[in-house]
Design a protein around this motif. Structure first.
Motif, PDB file in Angstrom:
ATOM      1  N   PHE A 180       0.889  -1.399   0.063  1.00  8.17           N
ATOM      2  CA  PHE A 180      -0.028   0.062  -0.020  1.00  8.17           C
ATOM      3  C   PHE A 180       0.991   1.102  -0.089  1.00  8.17           C
ATOM      4  CE2 PHE A 180      -2.563   3.206   2.135  1.00  8.17           C
ATOM      5  CZ  PHE A 180      -3.581   3.164   1.390  1.00  8.17           C
ATOM      6  N   LEU A 181       1.794   1.337   0.814  1.00  4.22           N
ATOM      7  CA  LEU A 181       2.664   2.445   0.709  1.00  4.22           C
ATOM      8  C   LEU A 181       3.697   2.840  -0.605  1.00  4.22           C
ATOM      9  CD1 LEU A 181       4.220   1.989   4.346  1.00  4.22           C
ATOM     10  CD2 LEU A 181       2.349   3.695   3.694  1.00  4.22           C
ATOM     11  N   ASP A 182       3.867   1.581  -1.035  1.00  7.97           N
ATOM     12  CA  ASP A 182       4.583   1.650  -2.321  1.00  7.97           C
ATOM     13  C   ASP A 182       3.658   2.283  -3.212  1.00  7.97           C
ATOM     14  OD1 ASP A 182       6.496   1.050  -4.545  1.00  7.97           O
ATOM     15  OD2 ASP A 182       5.663  -0.728  -4.898  1.00  7.97           O
ATOM     16  N   ARG A 183       2.342   2.235  -3.206  1.00  8.07           N
ATOM     17  CA  ARG A 183       1.574   3.013  -4.332  1.00  8.07           C
ATOM     18  C   ARG A 183       0.712   4.002  -3.951  1.00  8.07           C
ATOM     19  NH1 ARG A 183       2.073  -2.646  -4.435  1.00  8.07           N
ATOM     20  NH2 ARG A 183       1.942  -3.547  -6.432  1.00  8.07           N
ATOM     21  N   VAL A 184       0.586   4.424  -2.437  1.00  6.99           N
ATOM     22  CA  VAL A 184       0.059   5.590  -2.022  1.00  6.99           C
ATOM     23  C   VAL A 184       0.651   6.227  -0.988  1.00  6.99           C
ATOM     24  CG1 VAL A 184      -2.232   6.349  -0.721  1.00  6.99           C
ATOM     25  CG2 VAL A 184      -2.500   4.337  -2.322  1.00  6.99           C
ATOM     26  N   THR A 185       0.485   7.337  -0.947  1.00  9.45           N
ATOM     27  CA  THR A 185       1.420   8.433  -0.377  1.00  9.45           C
ATOM     28  C   THR A 185       0.435   8.745   1.143  1.00  9.45           C
ATOM     29  OG1 THR A 185       2.435   9.407  -1.830  1.00  9.45           O
ATOM     30  CG2 THR A 185       2.427  10.691   0.197  1.00  9.45           C
ATOM     31  N   VAL A 186       0.952   8.452   2.157  1.00 11.96           N
ATOM     32  CA  VAL A 186      -0.030   8.594   3.461  1.00 11.96           C
ATOM     33  C   VAL A 186       0.813   9.611   4.274  1.00 11.96           C
ATOM     34  CG1 VAL A 186      -1.117   6.396   3.219  1.00 11.96           C
ATOM     35  CG2 VAL A 186       0.972   6.618   4.553  1.00 11.96           C
ATOM     36  N   SER A 187      -0.171  10.049   5.288  1.00 12.06           N
ATOM     37  CA  SER A 187       0.481  11.159   6.334  1.00 12.06           C
ATOM     38  C   SER A 187       0.965  10.134   7.539  1.00 12.06           C
ATOM     39  CB  SER A 187      -0.469  12.237   6.721  1.00 12.06           C
ATOM     40  OG  SER A 187      -1.532  11.428   7.162  1.00 12.06           O
ATOM     41  N   LYS A 188       1.451  11.036   8.477  1.00 14.18           N
ATOM     42  CA  LYS A 188       1.841  10.340   9.806  1.00 14.18           C
ATOM     43  C   LYS A 188       0.600   9.963  10.432  1.00 14.18           C
ATOM     44  CE  LYS A 188       4.283  11.640  13.801  1.00 14.18           C
ATOM     45  NZ  LYS A 188       5.221  12.555  14.637  1.00 14.18           N
ATOM     46  N   GLU A 189      -0.356  10.659  10.509  1.00 13.11           N
ATOM     47  CA  GLU A 189      -1.294  10.155  11.527  1.00 13.11           C
ATOM     48  C   GLU A 189      -2.451   8.927  10.899  1.00 13.11           C
ATOM     49  OE1 GLU A 189      -0.340  14.133  12.207  1.00 13.11           O
ATOM     50  OE2 GLU A 189      -0.836  13.274  10.477  1.00 13.11           O
ATOM     51  N   THR A 190      -1.927   8.720   9.508  1.00 10.24           N
ATOM     52  CA  THR A 190      -2.823   7.679   9.037  1.00 10.24           C
ATOM     53  C   THR A 190      -2.184   6.443   8.972  1.00 10.24           C
ATOM     54  OG1 THR A 190      -3.729   9.176   7.306  1.00 10.24           O
ATOM     55  CG2 THR A 190      -4.327   7.061   6.777  1.00 10.24           C
ATOM     56  N   LEU A 191      -0.693   6.374   9.146  1.00 10.75           N
ATOM     57  CA  LEU A 191       0.089   5.092   9.127  1.00 10.75           C
ATOM     58  C   LEU A 191      -0.414   3.864   9.884  1.00 10.75           C
ATOM     59  CD1 LEU A 191       2.645   3.701   7.936  1.00 10.75           C
ATOM     60  CD2 LEU A 191       3.836   4.779   9.706  1.00 10.75           C
ATOM     61  N   GLN A 192      -0.777   4.319  11.194  1.00  5.06           N
ATOM     62  CA  GLN A 192      -1.418   3.197  12.183  1.00  5.06           C
ATOM     63  C   GLN A 192      -2.683   2.831  11.641  1.00  5.06           C
ATOM     64  OE1 GLN A 192      -2.038   4.754  16.250  1.00  5.06           O
ATOM     65  NE2 GLN A 192      -1.993   2.580  16.931  1.00  5.06           N
ATOM     66  N   LEU A 193      -3.258   3.513  10.946  1.00  7.84           N
ATOM     67  CA  LEU A 193      -4.863   3.258  10.445  1.00  7.84           C
ATOM     68  C   LEU A 193      -4.524   2.021   9.260  1.00  7.84           C
ATOM     69  CD1 LEU A 193      -7.926   3.184  10.373  1.00  7.84           C
ATOM     70  CD2 LEU A 193      -7.779   5.084   9.106  1.00  7.84           C
ATOM     71  N   VAL A 194      -3.147   2.260   8.371  1.00  8.44           N
ATOM     72  CA  VAL A 194      -3.018   1.489   7.462  1.00  8.44           C
ATOM     73  C   VAL A 194      -2.662   0.026   8.125  1.00  8.44           C
ATOM     74  CG1 VAL A 194      -1.261   1.097   5.701  1.00  8.44           C
ATOM     75  CG2 VAL A 194      -2.409   3.226   5.774  1.00  8.44           C
ATOM     76  N   GLY A 195      -1.783  -0.037   9.017  1.00  8.64           N
ATOM     77  CA  GLY A 195      -1.336  -1.164   9.771  1.00  8.64           C
ATOM     78  C   GLY A 195      -2.392  -1.985  10.309  1.00  8.64           C
ATOM     79  N   ALA A 196      -3.341  -1.242  11.008  1.00  8.20           N
ATOM     80  CA  ALA A 196      -4.479  -1.900  11.487  1.00  8.20           C
ATOM     81  C   ALA A 196      -5.442  -2.383  10.652  1.00  8.20           C
ATOM     82  CB  ALA A 196      -5.261  -0.908  12.308  1.00  8.20           C
ATOM     83  N   ALA A 197      -5.752  -1.888   9.378  1.00  7.24           N
ATOM     84  CA  ALA A 197      -6.329  -2.324   8.518  1.00  7.24           C
ATOM     85  C   ALA A 197      -5.713  -3.442   7.732  1.00  7.24           C
ATOM     86  CB  ALA A 197      -6.913  -1.015   7.336  1.00  7.24           C
ATOM     87  N   ALA A 198      -4.699  -3.367   7.536  1.00  6.92           N
ATOM     88  CA  ALA A 198      -3.819  -4.513   7.017  1.00  6.92           C
ATOM     89  C   ALA A 198      -3.923  -6.047   7.815  1.00  6.92           C
ATOM     90  CB  ALA A 198      -2.458  -4.169   6.749  1.00  6.92           C
ATOM     91  N   MET A 199      -3.720  -5.581   9.218  1.00  6.93           N
ATOM     92  CA  MET A 199      -3.981  -6.835   9.938  1.00  6.93           C
ATOM     93  C   MET A 199      -5.335  -7.306  10.123  1.00  6.93           C
ATOM     94  SD  MET A 199      -1.046  -7.733  11.132  1.00  6.93           S
ATOM     95  CE  MET A 199      -1.493  -8.664  12.789  1.00  6.93           C
ATOM     96  N   PHE A 200      -6.542  -6.347   9.911  1.00  2.23           N
ATOM     97  CA  PHE A 200      -7.591  -6.764   9.873  1.00  2.23           C
ATOM     98  C   PHE A 200      -8.192  -7.605   8.621  1.00  2.23           C
ATOM     99  CE2 PHE A 200     -12.337  -5.122   9.463  1.00  2.23           C
ATOM    100  CZ  PHE A 200     -12.695  -6.186  10.202  1.00  2.23           C
ATOM    101  N   VAL A 201      -7.267  -7.230   7.371  1.00  4.92           N
ATOM    102  CA  VAL A 201      -7.861  -7.957   6.122  1.00  4.92           C
ATOM    103  C   VAL A 201      -6.809  -9.349   6.222  1.00  4.92           C
ATOM    104  CG1 VAL A 201      -7.374  -7.878   3.630  1.00  4.92           C
ATOM    105  CG2 VAL A 201      -7.915  -5.785   4.833  1.00  4.92           C
ATOM    106  N   ALA A 202      -5.667  -9.104   6.643  1.00  4.93           N
ATOM    107  CA  ALA A 202      -4.791 -10.604   6.862  1.00  4.93           C
ATOM    108  C   ALA A 202      -5.569 -11.666   7.688  1.00  4.93           C
ATOM    109  CB  ALA A 202      -3.528 -10.241   7.196  1.00  4.93           C
ATOM    110  N   SER A 203      -6.076 -11.125   8.934  1.00  9.14           N
ATOM    111  CA  SER A 203      -6.764 -11.995   9.708  1.00  9.14           C
ATOM    112  C   SER A 203      -8.011 -12.598   9.259  1.00  9.14           C
ATOM    113  CB  SER A 203      -7.329 -11.268  10.900  1.00  9.14           C
ATOM    114  OG  SER A 203      -8.015 -10.238  10.843  1.00  9.14           O
ATOM    115  N   LYS A 204      -8.693 -12.038   8.135  1.00  6.62           N
ATOM    116  CA  LYS A 204      -9.971 -12.318   7.558  1.00  6.62           C
ATOM    117  C   LYS A 204      -9.523 -13.436   6.544  1.00  6.62           C
ATOM    118  CE  LYS A 204     -12.919  -8.526   7.846  1.00  6.62           C
ATOM    119  NZ  LYS A 204     -13.845  -7.540   7.036  1.00  6.62           N
TER     120      LYS A 204
END
Length: 513
Positions: free
Chosen positions: A322-346
């Motif tokens: 995701f970070l290789d394709r989309v530029t994110v802010s510092k405040e959004t980085l933790q949300l990206v990690g949580a969403a990635a773990m959420f998708v991976a757990s599914k």
């Protein structure tokens, strides 16, 4: 299951501790004194939107109330129903004019419009089947329901022929061999053809004789051999001096040795379909240190929720893609990690955590709408392709083929998991990382060198692992930092054989003969 206590770190290194309510977890009153205020979480039962109220129980029969209509019709014959639909139904048995107790059979609506009108009912006489041919059914408060069509039975006076209904397949005769459960074919039917039936019966007898002759001889092994030959399964030639692990476990259904080699060859071919470039130069708000903090926090999620290790590796892979394709802010980085773990757990978990658990682990930094939106964007960016080859699966396959012990495998897992925090490893192939970590574990435990068996199953020679081994060795030689100690503490436990305390080797010692 959410943890009772989870240490969360923000991206700037400040420690934050979030816990659940004292009442729900049985914690003492001063557990969070001076840290973070605990908000009591009350979760009521969820209710679907638009669900009916349960204050009044609404009951409804399947075909509506027929008794009230018949009584009103017999008592008031002068008034004819004009504002409701009328359905004519054949053969209704009535015991009394006041109470309609039973309905024997319901046939399809009459389509012949030339039938005589129903006779006028009279008094309290008992109405029998012979006297009533048609009855108008009318409910002022009920909607007319068209009765379902049921197969005709043997009825005297209608001119129907007697037909035998088969209950199950064991009662089938030769005449009804090709009749389905709802088909009823008589000799007088225009669809009946004696020649076709004779041909079908002769063909069926031939097939049954062939099946009996073939069942007498066991041919399952022959079919399996033909299928294996056609699909070219397990036909990989093993060089001399290499242990044929798949052949040794050929009859073990849990090893899937018939096509295990094909699976991992396919994984190695798919690695080039998921490239990750050097994206940190494009991320103006992020740094390598911030990514290391995020991965350390994701490892803590994996420990707290007791997730599989495949979920952790897939989650980190999704973050990098995701970070290789989309530029994110510092405040959004933790949300990206949580969403990635959420998708991976599914994708990898049998019972994945709920979205509320991930919102809780983020210490209330995001709401449900933001989490769902990030999950949607993440799946769109990666093209909904979650079948990514991860290094953990390669490592387990290589260690199994080499027949290494569990402490050696755990040490290789520690080296490989520690490499997740190293930004310099994101562009390397997962199969190469797995082979290099296993090589380091064998050398650090002084078990053996790189054997021909490992060279065959991994596809990498010892010289091809050299640069990757040096990179991984530099990573575990770095002095520990208090902000990213989760992996070291995890593998320092006796459950993981305390492999994090294994003495380290220099680069020269790793490649000395």
């Amino acid at each position: 299951m959410a943890p009772s206590k989870t240490t969360l770190r923000s991206l700037d290194g400040v420690n934050k501790i979030s816990t659940r309510s004292r009442a729900g977890l049985g914690l003492p009153e001063n557990v969070n004194k001076g840290l973070v205020k605990i908000d009591k979480i009350i979760r009521g039962k969820r209710k679907a939107e638009g669900s009916p109220s349960k204050e009044k129980a609404v009951k409804r029969t399947a075909l509506g109330d027929v008794t009230c209509t018949f009584n009103s019709y017999t008592n008031n014959t002068a008034q004819k129903p004009t504002d409701a639909k009328i359905i004519r139904v054949r053969k209704i048995t009535v015991q009394s004019s006041k109470v309609l107790q039973s309905m024997k059979t319901v046939q399809k609506p009459i389509q012949n419009e030339n039938l005589a009108p129903p006779p006028a009912p009279g008094g309290n006489k008992v109405v029998t089947r012979a006297t009533i041919k048609h009855i108008h059914i009318h409910c002022p408060n009920q909607t007319a329901v068209k009765p379902k069509e049921v197969p005709k039975e043997n009825v005297v006076g209608i001119g129907a022929t007697t037909k035998k209904r088969l209950s199950n397949e064991f009662e089938k005769t030769e005449e009804s061999l090709y009749s389905s459960a709802l088909e009823e074919i008589s000799n007088d039917s225009p669809h009946f053809d004696s020649k076709k039936r004779a041909t079908r019966l002769s063909k069926a007898s031939d097939d049954s004789s062939e099946q009996q002759s073939s069942s007498s001889t066991p041919n399952l092994s022959f079919v399996a051999d033909q299928l294996q030959l056609k699909l070219n399964l397990g036909s990989h030639e093993v060089p001399e001096g290499v242990v044929n692990y798949d052949k040794e476990n050929w009859d073990d259904i849990y090893q899937v040795s018939h096509y295990a080699m094909d699976i991992f060859n396919y994984y190695k071919e798919k690695e080039k379909d998921f490239p990750i470039g050097d994206y940190m130069d494009r991320q103006v708000c992020l740094t390598k240190w911030m990514r290391s903090l995020l991965v350390d926090w994701m490892v803590e999620i994996q420990e707290s929720f007791e997730l599989n290790h495949e979920t952790l590796y897939l989650g980190v892979k999704l973050v990098d893609m995701f970070l290789d394709r989309v530029t994110v802010s510092k405040e959004t980085l933790q949300l990206v990690g949580a969403a990635a773990m959420f998708v991976a757990s599914k994708f990898d978990e049998r019972i994945p955590p709920m979205i509320d658990d991930f919102l809780y682990i983020c210490d209330g930094a995001y709401n449900r709408r933001e989490m769902i939106r990030m999950e949607t964007n993440l799946l769109k960016i990666i093209g909904f392709n979650l079948g990514i080859p991860i290094s953990y699966r390669f490592l387990r396959r290589y260690a199994r083929c080499a027949k290494v012990t569990m402490p050696v495998l755990t040490l290789a897992r520690y080296i490989l998991e520690f490499a997740l925090m190293d930004y310099d490893t994101i562009s390397l192939r997962d199969s190469l990382l797995a082979a290099a970590s296993l090589y380091m574990a064998l050398k650090m435990k002084k078990i053996s060198d790189w054997t021909p068996t490992l060279e065959f199953y991994t596809g990498y020679k010892k010289e091809e692992l050299k640069d990757t081994v040096f990179l991984l060795n530099r990573g575990i030689h770095k002095p520990p930092k208090s902000q990213i100690m989760t992996i070291r503490n995890k593998y320092s436990h006796r459950i993981f054989f305390e492999v994090a305390k294994t003495p380290l080797l220099s680069d020269h010692q790793l490649f000395s003969s």
